[in-house]
Design an enzyme around this catalytic site. Sequence first.
Site, short mmCIF file in Angstrom:
data_model
loop_
_atom_site.label_atom_id
_atom_site.label_comp_id
_atom_site.label_asym_id
_atom_site.label_seq_id
_atom_site.Cartn_x
_atom_site.Cartn_y
_atom_site.Cartn_z
N GLY A 154 45.76 35.39 35.48
CA GLY A 154 45.23 36.71 35.18
C GLY A 154 44.04 37.03 36.06
O GLY A 154 43.74 36.32 37.01
N ASP A 155 43.36 38.11 35.71
CA ASP A 155 42.22 38.63 36.47
C ASP A 155 41.05 38.76 35.52
O ASP A 155 41.12 39.49 34.52
CB ASP A 155 42.59 40.00 37.06
CG ASP A 155 41.50 40.59 37.93
OD1 ASP A 155 40.34 40.17 37.82
OD2 ASP A 155 41.81 41.51 38.72
N PHE A 156 39.94 38.03 35.80
CA PHE A 156 38.83 38.05 34.85
C PHE A 156 38.10 39.39 34.81
O PHE A 156 37.25 39.60 33.96
CB PHE A 156 37.86 36.90 35.04
CG PHE A 156 37.34 36.65 36.43
CD1 PHE A 156 36.95 37.68 37.28
CD2 PHE A 156 37.21 35.35 36.90
CE1 PHE A 156 36.46 37.44 38.54
CE2 PHE A 156 36.72 35.09 38.18
CZ PHE A 156 36.34 36.13 38.99
N HIS A 174 28.06 33.56 41.00
CA HIS A 174 27.33 33.80 42.25
C HIS A 174 28.16 34.50 43.32
O HIS A 174 27.63 34.91 44.35
CB HIS A 174 26.72 32.49 42.78
CG HIS A 174 27.69 31.56 43.45
ND1 HIS A 174 27.27 30.51 44.23
CD2 HIS A 174 29.05 31.50 43.47
CE1 HIS A 174 28.32 29.85 44.71
NE2 HIS A 174 29.40 30.43 44.25
#
Length: 264
Positions: A154-156, A174
């Site tokens: 997935g995509d955070f 970061h």
Amino acid sequence: RRFEVTALGKYLQTDFPGSMRPWVRFVGSEWHWNFWGKLIDIVKTGKSACEHCYGERIFEWLDKNPEPREIFNAAMSSRTEMANQAIISGYDFSPFGTLADIGGGHGGLLAAILKANPSMRGILFELPNTLEGASKEAFWNDDGLLHRCDFVSGDFFESIPPGADAYILKTTIHDWQDPEAVQILRNCRRAMGKGKMILIMEMIIPDNNQPFHGKLLDLEMMAMTGGCERTVKEYKAILDTTGFKLCRIVPLASMNSIIEGVAV
């Protein structure tokens, strides 16, 4: 007319303990080196070097370019392997029944933590292309680790898988400036129940003008991803904004620290 590898040169061999070969391939790659030639453009525009060189952010570009992606992922896995012992010996993960590693690459850190905590389960959350490479890593075959971990793609920036007692973000925050970092942490908070833990593993910039490796890494992040390293005050600010309370800072022998936050 006979030659041999020197003691230092052995660190470029694939089978030498503590090999630096993946990291050297990464920093010596032409595409990475070119990023540092764009520092003046970064300062002038606020865009990352990858945007200047290739017209898109680094992770979008890596997703479309298999060879640089392999070099990058191998370097990150190598760096993780070198830091694993410091993390495991420097922080007690035993209270957590399920641990999620968000943006955890091939899962070297999560596998090491699971191996040290036999009753724990894990969730490795990554982009589909990276996750495909993770499942091929030999360390997942040790001690039945593969059966104790769920691999979730997935995509955070969209959502984070629920169900863990603690969520690790190792050298992930970061990579991003504050708006993106806040979005990631907010998505983590939505997936977490009150009282659950967020563990941010990063180098913390000290409040002084002394030499510190994290300051070089700050320039690397500015060049490659457009991100930055942060002070304790800056981490507290983004945690406060996203529904977390900063509990403590745990310094590690690897120069990283664990910024421990609790969902409120």
